[in-house]
Scaffold this active site. Structure first.
Site, short mmCIF file in Angstrom:
data_model
loop_
_atom_site.label_atom_id
_atom_site.label_comp_id
_atom_site.label_asym_id
_atom_site.label_seq_id
_atom_site.Cartn_x
_atom_site.Cartn_y
_atom_site.Cartn_z
N ASP A 145 0.85 -1.19 0.00
CA ASP A 145 0.00 0.00 0.00
C ASP A 145 0.88 1.24 0.00
O ASP A 145 1.99 1.20 -0.53
CB ASP A 145 -0.94 -0.05 1.22
CG ASP A 145 -2.29 0.60 0.92
OD1 ASP A 145 -2.30 1.81 0.70
OD2 ASP A 145 -3.30 -0.12 0.89
N HIS A 202 -3.55 6.19 3.45
CA HIS A 202 -4.26 4.97 3.01
C HIS A 202 -3.60 3.70 3.55
O HIS A 202 -4.28 2.79 4.03
CB HIS A 202 -4.25 4.97 1.49
CG HIS A 202 -5.06 3.89 0.87
ND1 HIS A 202 -4.48 2.82 0.25
CD2 HIS A 202 -6.38 3.70 0.79
CE1 HIS A 202 -5.43 2.01 -0.21
NE2 HIS A 202 -6.59 2.53 0.09
N SER A 525 -11.07 -0.91 -0.59
CA SER A 525 -9.76 -0.97 0.03
C SER A 525 -9.88 -1.27 1.52
O SER A 525 -8.91 -1.66 2.15
CB SER A 525 -8.99 0.33 -0.17
OG SER A 525 -9.68 1.38 0.42
#
Ligand SMILES: *[C@@H]1O[C@H](CO)[C@@H](O)[C@H](O)[C@H]1NC(C)=O
Ligand SMILES: *[C@@H]1O[C@H](CO)[C@@H](O)[C@H](O)[C@H]1NC(C)=O
Ligand SMILES: *[C@@H]1O[C@H](CO)[C@@H](O)[C@H](O)[C@H]1NC(C)=O
Ligand SMILES: *[C@@H]1O[C@H](CO)[C@@H](O)[C@H](O)[C@H]1NC(C)=O
Ligand SMILES: *[C@@H]1O[C@H](CO)[C@@H](O)[C@H](O)[C@H]1NC(C)=O
Ligand SMILES: *[C@@H]1O[C@H](CO)[C@@H](O)[C@H](O)[C@H]1NC(C)=O
Ligand SMILES: *[C@@H]1O[C@H](CO)[C@@H](O)[C@H](O)[C@H]1NC(C)=O
Length: 737
Positions: A145, A202, A525
């Protein structure tokens, strides 16, 4: 084990790309065969280097190859047009005769499977599902990620044992916090991009789904429990806020496989492409061969048909649905009409006065103003008003709020796209703001249109639990059927992906209305790490399960009804298509005891790939060796021993076999129950499976044919289910007529 990965990644920097002749950065993925016969294991990496070098034009072959596992980078800082042309034309030659050369393609930039800016709310994460006595102990989850913010309190290793001895990964953190027994590794790909520190949020959020500790904030009380709180985390930073690239992903997946991870979690992807040129499918194939389960988000391009990403059958493909929790906000209009929506805005001091409404699209000087793009709200009339903003444009929800705030607005009503249906999302906005459905948004606009003295006020009710409709498929969750392999049902499964709180870097506080260390995100996600976590729990409880077996246990035990015991609904609150939910919603406690499993022996992927009618070279790309499909007994896609069925049915009946393995009681007997799709006969032979010992395998035949009178066309769905007195093992059936 054989040395598998043979990926050569070239970074060609600052040269003219060909044939467009525009100056830009280009990276090419160049695959060559493994020179197994020529090199000894001891000096593998050095000799691989020179093997790879032999594929480069002479003029650059003197450049140093930097090794990352079996992936090599070459950084070419100065190269002229001629040189670039040479590399590229060589790469695109695809000369069958040339020894060792497999394939080459310019890399793609993949997209984030989320929007990045939502901010924090700590909530009681009431998912009683994620309880397993092992909590993922001894399992290593690799997260590809945007990196990690290691100082986050969530990643403390209190109570964590040291990583298992097989762990060989690195920690490249250069920060106040080093790796620990929780966060056991952190690396960045490509290396020259800096440190593994998360500059986007994220990655921290994706990793945060696995750890304990969302704090109590606002209305909710309690502690969020991560999905696999005792699993170790290894972070592979493959992107920044701009996106990520094939080459980084290929390198990271390869290194992670060698490092010793058990599960790989990828909340990223791009649009469908054939498996031989899809970096995630390629990397996942090698990882699966090493016994690693790869869990990926299905994408956020729903609800349009065939929008699903990460479709390879060796990947667990995860769609997103709601929890039974809403974070409610309400808008009251001057005409006494009331509309409910969602918001994670958190402020005790917010005035609940009425303010005038403002619709920037009515006086648009710029096309982007209806999206409240940054800098587009130039009309001074915005000041002191509640602004209506449409979802869309290239602006995040939080950024729209920021634009309204910067322009002097006092509040914002975000209006969804029509296709979002009833899916609303709670974001921690920088000003009082809420998200409403398209339909409600249009009613608010009608009201504005109906009177000059239009006013509204927004109030925040906070967390509301026990939504009987939950789980509802999120509008954004990508849908099947798969393009790359139509006869494999995708997505495989859905899991929680709407309004999920998890860790967020404190350094990103600008984005938020408070200095909180948690954020709330609605995207696939977030559903992907949930499923990766469930896989970790299963791996910890049953260490010998293969990746395909773990997938099977998750899929055959999924539930297909909601809390009200009705079929799971989609964003329009209509019964969800099989191409939205796959096998259904994950049910971790049942997955722990599936009774039977559909294991896919890894060797079965070769006849499957040949059956996709890929060329020898293309199949060779995935297997990373020379393949001759004419020597392989290829199988139709639908014959792969998959736990679900996706069939395109013409006039001729189709028969497939499936093999199940007994992992329930040694002595057990299963009877088949069939719910045939409309217009289709499904027959199963035999209709009873009797087992006398553990791990015994039994094969059955299933035949699909049209009923004589069938005038149905389009997609129809049903299922077949093997039931014993203790277990039920369900396989969904999708049929296109
Ligand atoms: C670590 O960070 C410090 C301060 O930012 C810097 O001086 C040092 O070179 C860094 N070390 C590495 C190995 O990146
Ligand atoms: C929240 O938890 C605290 C400490 O356990 C308790 O005192 C308080 O009453 C709780 N609040 C609510 C609303 O449940
Ligand atoms: C449109 O913008 C102009 C210039 O900023 C302003 O004078 C006018 O009042 C605006 N009209 C409306 C309907 O907001
Ligand atoms: C607002 O009213 C005008 C004139 O009646 C009409 O043309 C327009 O379509 C209306 N807009 C909306 C969004 O209803
Ligand atoms: C975040 O805040 C800092 C300090 O207040 C400021 O310098 C920086 O520009 C802000 N960043 C963004 C993206 O707004
Ligand atoms: C592959 O080719 C065969 C023979 O032409 C055809 O029957 C089959 O449907 C093809 N498979 C796919 C996946 O296109
Ligand atoms: C079609 O035939 C099947 C059995 O042959 C019967 O059960 C079903 O009702 C028929 N459907 C229609 C629409 O006639």
């Amino acid at each position: 084990m054989k040395f598998l990965n043979i990926l050569l990644v070239l970074f060609i920097v600052g040269c003219l790309s060909w044939p467009s002749m525009q100056s830009k950065l280009e990276t090419y993925i160049i695959q060559v065969e493994s020179p197994e016969s020529q090199i000894s294991t001891q000096s593998m990496s050095m000799d691989l280097g020179s093997w790879y070098n032999s594929f480069l034009p002479k003029s650059i072959s003197k450049h140093k190859l930097e090794s990352r596992g079996a992936v090599f980078d070459i950084l070419i800082s100065q190269c002229d047009e001629r040189l670039c042309c040479k590399i590229i034309s060589r790469a695109s030659e695809r000369n069958e005769e040339e020894t060792g050369f497999v394939n080459a393609w310019p890399e793609r930039i993949l997209s984030l499977h989320t929007t990045r800016t939502q901010s924090f709310l700590g909530l009681k994460q009431n998912i009683g599902l994620w309880r397993d006595p092992n909590y993922g102990k001894g399992v290593i989850i690799g997260v590809l990620d945007s990196g990690i913010f290691p100082d986050h309190p969530s990643f403390s290793d209190k109570g964590m044992p040291p990583p298992p001895a097989k762990w060989k990964g690195k920690c490249e953190l250069n920060f106040t916090t080093k790796c620990n027994n929780k966060l056991i590794g952190a690396q960045i790909f490509p290396k020259e991009n800096g440190s593994p520190i998360d500059d986007d949020g994220h990655g921290t959020h994706s990793a945060g789904a696995f750890v304990k500790g969302a704090n109590v904030y606002g209305n909710a009380n309690g502690t969020a429990v991560g999905v696999a709180p005792l699993a170790h985390l290894a972070i592979y930073k493959v992107c920044n806020s701009l996106g990520w690239s094939d080459s980084g992903i290929l390198a990271a997946m390869d290194v992670a496989s060698h490092d010793g991870v058990d599960i790989l979690s990828l909340s990223l992807g791009s649009s469908s492409s054939p498996f031989y040129s899809d970096s995630i499918a390629l990397g996942a194939y090698s990882a699966t061969q090493r016994g690693i389960l790869v869990s990926c988000s299905a994408g956020n391009s729903g609800p349009s048909e065939s929008s699903v990403a990460n479709e390879a059958p060796w990947i667990l493909t995860v769609g997103a649905s709601t929890l039974d929790r809403k974070i409610k906000a309400t808008v009251h209009l001057g005409n006494k009409k009331v509309f409910e929506g969602e918001s994670a805005f958190h402020s005790k001091s917010f005035s609940t006065k009425f303010f005038p409404l403002f619709d920037p699209s009515l006086n648009a000087s710029e096309s982007d103003s209806s999206y409240c793009g940054s800098g587009t709200l130039t009309d001074r009339a915005v000041k002191g008003k509640i602004v209506l903003c449409m979802i869309g444009g290239s602006y995040t929800r939080i950024a729209k709020g920021q634009a309204v705030k910067d322009a002097g607005g006092v509040g914002m009503i975000l209006i969804n796209r029509i296709e979002d249906g009833f899916t609303t999302s709670a974001d921690a906005h920088v000003l009082p703001a809420m998200d409403v459905t398209y339909e409600d948004g249009m009613k608010i606009i009608d009201y504005m249109n109906s009177t000059k003295k239009h006013v509204a006020r927004i109030t925040f009710q906070g967390t509301i639990l026990r939504d009987k409709n939950a789980p509802v498929v999120a509008g954004f969750s990508s849908r099947g059927p798969s393009i790359a392999s139509r006869r494999i049902l995708k997505p495989d499964i859905i899991g929680p992906g709407v309004n999920i709180p998890a860790a967020w870097p404190t350094s990103m506080e600008n984005n938020t209305n408070s200095k909180s260390t948690f954020n709330i995100i609605s995207r696939t996600s977030m559903s992907c790490p949930h499923l990766s976590g469930v896989a970790a729990l299963l791996k910890s409880a049953h260490p010998t399960l293969s990746p395909a077996a773990i997938k099977s246990t998750i899929m055959t035990t999924a539930y297909t009804v909601n809390l009200a015991n009705n079929p799971i609904l989609d964003e329009m609150l209509l019964p969800a298509s099989i191409f939205a939910i796959g096998a259904g919603h994950v049910n971790p406690s049942r997955a722990n005891d599936p009774g039977l499993i559909y294991d896919t022996p890894f060797k079965d992927y070769l006849p499957y790939l040949c059956g996709l009618n890929y060329t020898n070279r293309e199949v060779g790309n995935l297997l990373q060796r020379k393949v001759d499909c004419s020597e392989v007994k290829s199988i139709p896609e639908a014959q792969l021993n998959y736990p679900s069925f996706s069939i395109t049915l013409g006039e001729n009946p189709q028969t497939y076999t499936r093999t199940v393995t007994n992992v329930g009681e040694a002595k057990s007997s299963y009877i088949v129950e069939i719910v045939s799709p409309l217009g289709v006969f499904v027959t199963v032979k035999p209709s009873t499976l009797k087992f006398s010992k553990m791990n015994q395998k039994k094969t059955y035949r299933v035949t699909f044919s049209k009923t004589d009178n069938s005038s149905t066309s389009g997609v129809v769905q049903g299922f077949l289910k093997w039931t014993s007195n203790r277990h039920s093992v369900r396989s969904p059936i999708a049929i296109v007529l």
